[in-house]
Design a protein around this motif. Structure first.
Motif, PDB file in Angstrom:
ATOM      1  N   ARG A  24       4.467 -23.297  14.543  1.00 20.29           N
ATOM      2  CA  ARG A  24       5.253 -22.516  13.594  1.00 20.29           C
ATOM      3  C   ARG A  24       5.874 -21.326  14.347  1.00 20.29           C
ATOM      4  O   ARG A  24       6.586 -20.564  13.739  1.00 20.29           O
TER       5      ARG A  24
ATOM      6  N   SER B 231      -0.564 -15.783   9.707  1.00 21.25           N
ATOM      7  CA  SER B 231      -1.245 -16.463   8.357  1.00 21.25           C
ATOM      8  C   SER B 231      -2.509 -17.124   8.709  1.00 21.25           C
ATOM      9  O   SER B 231      -2.819 -17.637   9.838  1.00 21.25           O
ATOM     10  N   VAL B 232      -3.401 -17.174   7.650  1.00 20.83           N
ATOM     11  CA  VAL B 232      -4.481 -17.897   8.025  1.00 20.83           C
ATOM     12  C   VAL B 232      -4.586 -19.258   7.580  1.00 20.83           C
ATOM     13  O   VAL B 232      -4.049 -19.603   6.523  1.00 20.83           O
ATOM     14  N   CYS B 233      -5.021 -20.007   8.606  1.00 22.48           N
ATOM     15  CA  CYS B 233      -5.374 -21.759   8.123  1.00 22.48           C
ATOM     16  C   CYS B 233      -6.731 -21.563   7.608  1.00 22.48           C
ATOM     17  O   CYS B 233      -7.730 -20.985   8.098  1.00 22.48           O
TER      18      CYS B 233
ATOM     19  N   TYR C 290      -9.213 -23.578   7.517  1.00 19.29           N
ATOM     20  CA  TYR C 290     -10.311 -24.361   8.086  1.00 19.29           C
ATOM     21  C   TYR C 290     -10.695 -23.582   9.312  1.00 19.29           C
ATOM     22  O   TYR C 290     -11.517 -23.945   9.902  1.00 19.29           O
ATOM     23  N   CYS C 291     -10.109 -22.224   9.524  1.00 17.30           N
ATOM     24  CA  CYS C 291     -10.286 -21.651  10.890  1.00 17.30           C
ATOM     25  C   CYS C 291     -11.750 -21.180  10.842  1.00 17.30           C
ATOM     26  O   CYS C 291     -12.388 -20.551  10.223  1.00 17.30           O
TER      27      CYS C 291
ATOM     28  N   CYS D 279     -12.063 -19.496  14.278  1.00 16.26           N
ATOM     29  CA  CYS D 279     -11.862 -18.690  15.410  1.00 16.26           C
ATOM     30  C   CYS D 279     -12.044 -17.378  15.182  1.00 16.26           C
ATOM     31  O   CYS D 279     -12.017 -16.864  14.033  1.00 16.26           O
TER      32      CYS D 279
ATOM     33  N   ARG E 236      -1.172 -24.659   6.170  1.00 19.75           N
ATOM     34  CA  ARG E 236      -0.542 -24.600   7.453  1.00 19.75           C
ATOM     35  C   ARG E 236       0.422 -25.694   7.358  1.00 19.75           C
ATOM     36  O   ARG E 236       0.181 -26.768   7.708  1.00 19.75           O
TER      37      ARG E 236
ATOM     38  N   CYS F 117      -2.883 -13.558  14.363  1.00 19.74           N
ATOM     39  CA  CYS F 117      -2.253 -14.723  13.659  1.00 19.74           C
ATOM     40  C   CYS F 117      -1.433 -14.247  12.668  1.00 19.74           C
ATOM     41  O   CYS F 117      -1.835 -13.294  12.002  1.00 19.74           O
TER      42      CYS F 117
ATOM     43  N   ILE G 249      -5.773 -11.433  11.171  1.00 19.47           N
ATOM     44  CA  ILE G 249      -4.664 -11.878  10.495  1.00 19.47           C
ATOM     45  C   ILE G 249      -3.765 -10.669  10.280  1.00 19.47           C
ATOM     46  O   ILE G 249      -4.007  -9.612   9.570  1.00 19.47           O
TER      47      ILE G 249
ATOM     48  N   GLY H 247      -6.236 -18.315  21.430  1.00 21.15           N
ATOM     49  CA  GLY H 247      -6.319 -17.164  20.442  1.00 21.15           C
ATOM     50  C   GLY H 247      -7.342 -17.964  19.317  1.00 21.15           C
ATOM     51  O   GLY H 247      -8.131 -18.683  19.495  1.00 21.15           O
ATOM     52  N   GLY H 248      -6.839 -17.255  18.101  1.00 17.49           N
ATOM     53  CA  GLY H 248      -5.561 -16.490  17.616  1.00 17.49           C
ATOM     54  C   GLY H 248      -4.656 -17.565  17.979  1.00 17.49           C
ATOM     55  O   GLY H 248      -4.748 -18.664  18.002  1.00 17.49           O
ATOM     56  N   SER H 249      -3.375 -16.658  18.064  1.00 16.79           N
ATOM     57  CA  SER H 249      -2.347 -17.519  18.468  1.00 16.79           C
ATOM     58  C   SER H 249      -1.655 -16.600  19.790  1.00 16.79           C
ATOM     59  O   SER H 249      -0.983 -15.585  19.185  1.00 16.79           O
TER      60      SER H 249
ATOM     61  N   ASP I 276       1.126 -22.367  18.504  1.00 11.67           N
ATOM     62  CA  ASP I 276       1.250 -22.988  16.981  1.00 11.67           C
ATOM     63  C   ASP I 276       2.726 -23.261  17.017  1.00 11.67           C
ATOM     64  O   ASP I 276       3.676 -22.412  16.893  1.00 11.67           O
TER      65      ASP I 276
ATOM     66  N   LYS J 244     -10.062 -14.293  14.889  1.00 17.24           N
ATOM     67  CA  LYS J 244      -8.675 -14.024  14.873  1.00 17.24           C
ATOM     68  C   LYS J 244      -8.809 -12.966  14.050  1.00 17.24           C
ATOM     69  O   LYS J 244      -9.601 -12.208  13.164  1.00 17.24           O
TER      70      LYS J 244
HETATM   71  S1  SF4 Z   1      -6.616 -18.904  15.001  1.00 10.91           S
HETATM   72 FE1  SF4 Z   1      -5.513 -20.793  14.797  1.00 10.91          FE
HETATM   73  S2  SF4 Z   1      -6.586 -21.920  13.055  1.00 10.91           S
HETATM   74 FE2  SF4 Z   1      -7.361 -19.857  13.241  1.00 10.91          FE
HETATM   75  S3  SF4 Z   1      -5.736 -18.758  11.657  1.00 10.91           S
HETATM   76 FE3  SF4 Z   1      -5.014 -18.485  13.544  1.00 10.91          FE
HETATM   77  S4  SF4 Z   1      -3.627 -20.224  14.032  1.00 10.91           S
HETATM   78 FE4  SF4 Z   1      -4.874 -20.718  12.089  1.00 10.91          FE
END
Ligand code: SF4
Length: 473
Positions: free
Chosen positions: A165, A79-81, A83-84, A86, A200, A77, A90, A128-130, A163, A88
């Protein structure tokens, strides 16, 4: 003072006093598998998975193997959300995906080697991730590798998490040409303040344009994910998001409760605790959203999920054909699941397994031409019975004693005598009914279906073990 109640149409969930909801709002798993992934053990590794794949290959040669489901995890991904939760990575360095795709190719070759040629795939999911961190040519490359390794059915469900974006309408067109026919947008919330608080930012207008484009491109199913319980959300602001998403008419809406577990998920430490809505507000968001969705033509599928009446999930629910897997609810019968990529969880025969959770470990195994499996579990007979009961509860809200008896050669009332007793408080609260030959979750009981399922989870019968899971509401 009397309890606040949530009132929605009779079909489900129903009316539940707030005090009851609080009483049964316990931490518990979402049961995308049983046993849950925290029960996997290191003693179950790559060789066990190879054996399970070989067994499947043998039964396939004898004409007995059902189609496969394939999941590809793309961890990156930009950038980081905040609340994540997952797994992933970054990074803004897109060149990092090259090494990952090479490793993925090796993993596909190893699985293909163990399974042999011609394995039919009826379901392919990129998560994912994205996944859209990858360039179009890279996504095409992964799909191409999978098409060469497996026989992807002409009518296969090919879905991708997007995503908003990271895509444009033109990109959605390319994904459709590559073969994706289902798409899931991570929306979460449209309120500008909430979007800033979770890092986000994606305006309503851009999501509207993407959903409209996806429809014009004839994606067979469009899903939108929402989250309630995020910082700076209020029942009023979330009601606006709910109305806005309903206006866009995605075929499916998944609405998850935010689980604030900053000790487990590092990005969540950037969330200001004081900005989180309290339990009463969370409850009002949930109740308000359910009422709104049901009122404007969505059917309640089960925990957190809604679908338009003509969507395949809603039809499957009506016909009692709903299943549950790592992606949530599904119309596909319980398929073996080949999971590719870092941290991915697969299911082959009566076993689950998980890949290495970090890229160095994942790469290292594949450099040595080893499956990157680090843990797993072989299901016992008891696990299989309990899985059947838990999945029946989560999907249909009903367990028919006879069907469990026929499939697993047990007498439900004897085998689960203790569990049936443990259901007594839920029965007394009107959330569950025990009939002569079935357990039925009532309309109000759907709010706490995880608490009902939990009774049948042999591993999580102590509060101490449950604390690592999110609360139900
Ligand atoms: S996995 Fe999804 S929620 Fe987590 S940082 Fe990446 S886009 Fe954001």
């Amino acid at each position: 003072m009397s309890d606040a109640t949530i009132t929605v149409r009779a079909e489900a969930p129903g009316v539940l006093p707030e005090s009851l909801l609080r009483r049964f709002d316990t931490p518990g798993p979402r049961y995308t598998s049983y046993p849950t992934a925290d029960r996997f053990v290191e003693a179950f590794g790559a060789n066990d998975v190879l054996r399970a794949l070989a067994q499947r290959a043998e039964s396939g040669a004898a004409g007995g193997a059902a189609p496969l489901s394939v999941y590809a995890h793309i961890p990156f991904c930009e950038s980081v959300c905040y609340y994540c939760a997952c797994n992933k990575v970054i990074t803004k360095h897109h060149e990092r995906s090259a090494q990952y795709l090479d490793a993925l190719d090796t993993e596909v070759a190893l699985v293909r080697g163990a399974l042999g040629p011609g394995q039919r795939v009826s379901q392919l999911h990129f998560g994912g991730g994205s996944p859209t961190f990858l360039y179009d040519a890279e996504i095409e490359r992964v799909v191409g590798s999978l098409r060469r390794a497996f026989r992807i059915a002409g009518d296969a469900e090919m879905s991708i998490e997007v995503d908003p974006r990271t895509v444009t309408p033109a990109r959605l067109g390319t994904l459709r040409t590559i073969g994706f026919n289902r798409i899931s947008f991570g929306v979460q919330d449209f309120d500008a303040q909430v979007q800033q608080a979770v890092h986000r930012v994606q305006p309503f207008e851009s999501v509207r344009e993407l959903i409209r484009s996806a429809r014009q491109l004839s994606y067979e199913s469009i899903n939108a994910d929402l989250i309630y319980g995020l910082p700076r959300q209020t029942p009023e602001s979330f009601a606006r998001t709910v109305a806005q998403i309903s206006e866009l008419r995605p075929d499916r809406i998944a609405m998850y409760a935010y689980a604030h577990l900053p000790e487990r998920f590092k990005p969540q430490r950037r969330i200001v605790d004081a900005q989180l809505p309290g339990p009463g507000d969370r409850l009002r968001m949930l109740g308000g959203a359910i009422a709104y969705f049901l009122g404007c033509g969505y059917s309640y599928i089960g925990m957190d999920h809604f679908a338009l009446a003509n969507d395949a999930l809603a039809i499957a629910k009506r016909q009692g054909r709903l299943h549950r897997n790592f992606q949530g609810y599904s119309t596909q019968p319980d398929c073996d699941l080949v999971a590719l990529g870092v941290s991915a969880i697969g299911r082959i025969g009566a076993s689950y397994h998980q890949n290495a959770k970090t890229l160095p470990e994942y790469y290292d195994a594949l450099r040595q031409c080893r499956l990157p499996v680090v843990r797993g579990i072989a299901l016992t007979r008891d696990d299989l019975v309990r899985r059947a009961v838990i999945m029946a509860l989560m999907c249909q809200g009903r367990v028919e004693f006879e069907s469990i008896a026929l499939a697993h050669l047990i007498e439900m009332r004897e085998y689960f005598a203790g569990e049936l007793q443990q259901l007594a408080p839920l029965v007394e609260a009107g959330l569950v009914e025990i009939e002569a030959d079935a357990i039925q979750v009532t309309a109000a009981g759907w709010y706490v279906v995880r608490a009902v399922a939990l009774v049948f989870d042999r591993y999580l019968q102590t509060d101490k073990l449950r604390q690592r899971f999110s609360r139900i509401i």
